[in-house]
Enzyme design. Structure first.
Site, PDB file in Angstrom:
ATOM      1  N   ASP A 126      51.712  -1.739 -16.616  1.00  0.00           N
ATOM      2  CA  ASP A 126      50.623  -0.764 -16.719  1.00  0.00           C
ATOM      3  C   ASP A 126      51.091   0.527 -17.414  1.00  0.00           C
ATOM      4  OD1 ASP A 126      48.003   0.052 -16.226  1.00  0.00           O
ATOM      5  OD2 ASP A 126      48.011  -0.777 -14.202  1.00  0.00           O
ATOM      6  N   ASP A 183      39.387  -0.731 -17.610  1.00  0.00           N
ATOM      7  CA  ASP A 183      39.208  -1.672 -16.495  1.00  0.00           C
ATOM      8  C   ASP A 183      37.788  -2.233 -16.416  1.00  0.00           C
ATOM      9  OD1 ASP A 183      41.747  -0.882 -15.998  1.00  0.00           O
ATOM     10  OD2 ASP A 183      41.424  -0.412 -13.888  1.00  0.00           O
TER      11      ASP A 183
HETATM   12  C1  GLA Z   1      45.095  -0.066 -13.820  1.00  0.00           C
HETATM   13  C2  GLA Z   1      44.952  -1.425 -14.499  1.00  0.00           C
HETATM   14  C3  GLA Z   1      44.245  -2.392 -13.554  1.00  0.00           C
HETATM   15  C4  GLA Z   1      45.016  -2.504 -12.252  1.00  0.00           C
HETATM   16  C5  GLA Z   1      45.193  -1.121 -11.627  1.00  0.00           C
HETATM   17  C6  GLA Z   1      46.131  -1.155 -10.437  1.00  0.00           C
HETATM   18  O1  GLA Z   1      43.858   0.554 -13.628  1.00  0.00           O
HETATM   19  O2  GLA Z   1      44.262  -1.313 -15.709  1.00  0.00           O
HETATM   20  O3  GLA Z   1      44.117  -3.663 -14.156  1.00  0.00           O
HETATM   21  O4  GLA Z   1      46.269  -3.097 -12.503  1.00  0.00           O
HETATM   22  O5  GLA Z   1      45.740  -0.206 -12.564  1.00  0.00           O
HETATM   23  O6  GLA Z   1      46.312   0.112  -9.867  1.00  0.00           O
END
Ligand code: GLA
Length: 397
Positions: A126, A183
């Protein structure tokens, strides 16, 4: 690790968020096998954020939370490997993960070593809390290099949401997939917005590094960590078909232990999966673009897309056996008109002089029909629904 097919599996984040633990992962693994998902190709089980303690140990190592994972991570790896599944884990290029757990900046080589010792097969990486003084590509190169030298084949799944021009440098880093979007949420608006943004970066896709349009929300029905309104059956079907068509990794995000028959029928549609997993891995292309003159030609900048019908894209994808996948995705709120649903063979690169025609199979209804007079006519496609075909080239007479 180099991969020629978009990875497929399950990820804990969409439904469970921080509520992850050993028993859950083992039950998910059992369901993957018993319900036929593994055999359909979903082999990676990925534990997302929130798996570790809030502090590293005295030697600087990440420590699995003993309340969530009392037997440690190698125990999970063994359980998955014994069942023909692969083990995925999560870290982040910054000081902290997105949920505030310790992340891998300045610990890349230690953490790659831990992941290798735990027999991890996949690392989602990430981009939260990253140092502003270090370039994005360098942050991902650091972990890419550490993984390539950790003594184990670990698939590198980059998750920088397409920011800082990810597409320009991601293939240099050793990543096999890159999150090309923010997301996803379990709502139609989220699916539509991601789809429309991703239609503009299709050409970066391909063998070795696939555009990752984020985990699937199919079957969440408004429940769980990213559950919002939920979607209709047709919306989930479009979501799955489009992600598959666009070579996105297919990571299931719902609770597969308790999944209804409709959800199962979407996620295990072998014909749709075959488009996603086609060995040639070619990018899809727009069929219903505005007509370019040869002089105008294609230019790979944003202006190029301004005339594209992002509300009702019709995409085609050449498959390894000579077939053509064709999909109409109605992202608009009105029925697709006959005019919008007309595809001529010319648009697909099939000249009239070939003496050929197309035999089409509808991959959701099973209906088979032949195109007439060099034209495919898709008469009906309701709002938020799709029509997806596999076209075989046959003699016209
Ligand atoms: C980010 C990523 C998500 C998930 C969250 C976890 O937002 O884009 O896919 O992994 O972190 O905290």
């Amino acid at each position: 690790m180099f991969t020629t097919r978009p990875p497929m599996g399950w990820n804990s984040w969409n439904t469970f968020g921080p509520k992850i633990h050993e028993k859950l992962i083992m039950e998910i693994a059992d369901a993957m096998v018993e319900k036929g998902y593994r055999d359909a190709g979903y082999t990676y089980i990925v534990i997302d954020d929130c798996w570790s303690l809030r502090e590293r140990d005295a030697e600087g190592n990440l420590v699995p939370d003993p309340e969530k994972f009392p037997h440690g991570m190698k125990y999970i790896a063994d359980y998955l490997h014994q069942r023909g599944l692969n083990f995925g884990m999560y870290s982040c290029a910054g000081y902290l993960t997105c949920a505030g757990y310790p992340a891998s900046y300045e610990h890349e080589w230690d953490d790659a070593k831990s992941f290798a010792e735990w027999e991890v097969d996949f690392l989602k990486y990430d981009y939260c809390f990253h140092p502003v003084s270090v370039r994005a590509d360098i942050l991902y190169k650091r972990m890419g290099l550490a993984l390539a030298n950790c003594g184990r084949d670990i698939l590198f799944s980059a998750c920088s949401w397409g920011s800082d021009h990810t597409r320009r440098w991601i293939k240099e880093t050793g990543a096999s997939m890159w999150r090309s979007t923010g997301d996803i949420m379990d709502s139609w608006a989220s699916i539509r917005d991601i789809a429309q943004s991703q239609l503009k970066v299709m050409e970066y896709n391909g063998h070795g590094c696939f555009n990752d349009m984020d985990m699937l929300v199919v079957g969440m029905n408004g429940k769980g960590n990213v559950g919002l309104t939920g979607c209709t059956y047709e919306e989930y079907r479009l979501h799955f078909s489009l992600w598959a068509f666009m070579n996105s990794p297919l990571m299931i995000g719902c609770d597969i232990r308790q999944m209804d028959e409709q959800t199962r029928s979407i996620l295990t549609n072998r014909d749709i999966l075959a488009i996603n997993q086609d060995p040639d891995g070619r990018s899809p292309f727009f069929v219903n673009s505005h007509v370019f003159t040869p002089a105008e030609n294609r230019s790979p900048d944003d202006a190029f897309y301004k005339d594209y019908p992002l509300d009702t894209p019709i995409l085609a994808k050449f498959l390894s056996n000579g077939d053509i996948a064709i999909g109409l995705f109605n992202l608009s709120d009105t029925e697709v008109s006959m005019w919008q649903g007309t595809i001529t063979f010319d648009m697909l690169g099939l000249p009239a002089t070939s003496g050929k025609t197309l035999e089409l199979r509808d991959l959701w209804s099973g209906e088979v029909f032949r195109a007439v007079n060099g034209v495919i006519q898709i008469n009906k496609c309701a709002p938020h629904d799709c029509r997806v075909f596999r076209a075989r080239i046959v003699d016209a007479n």
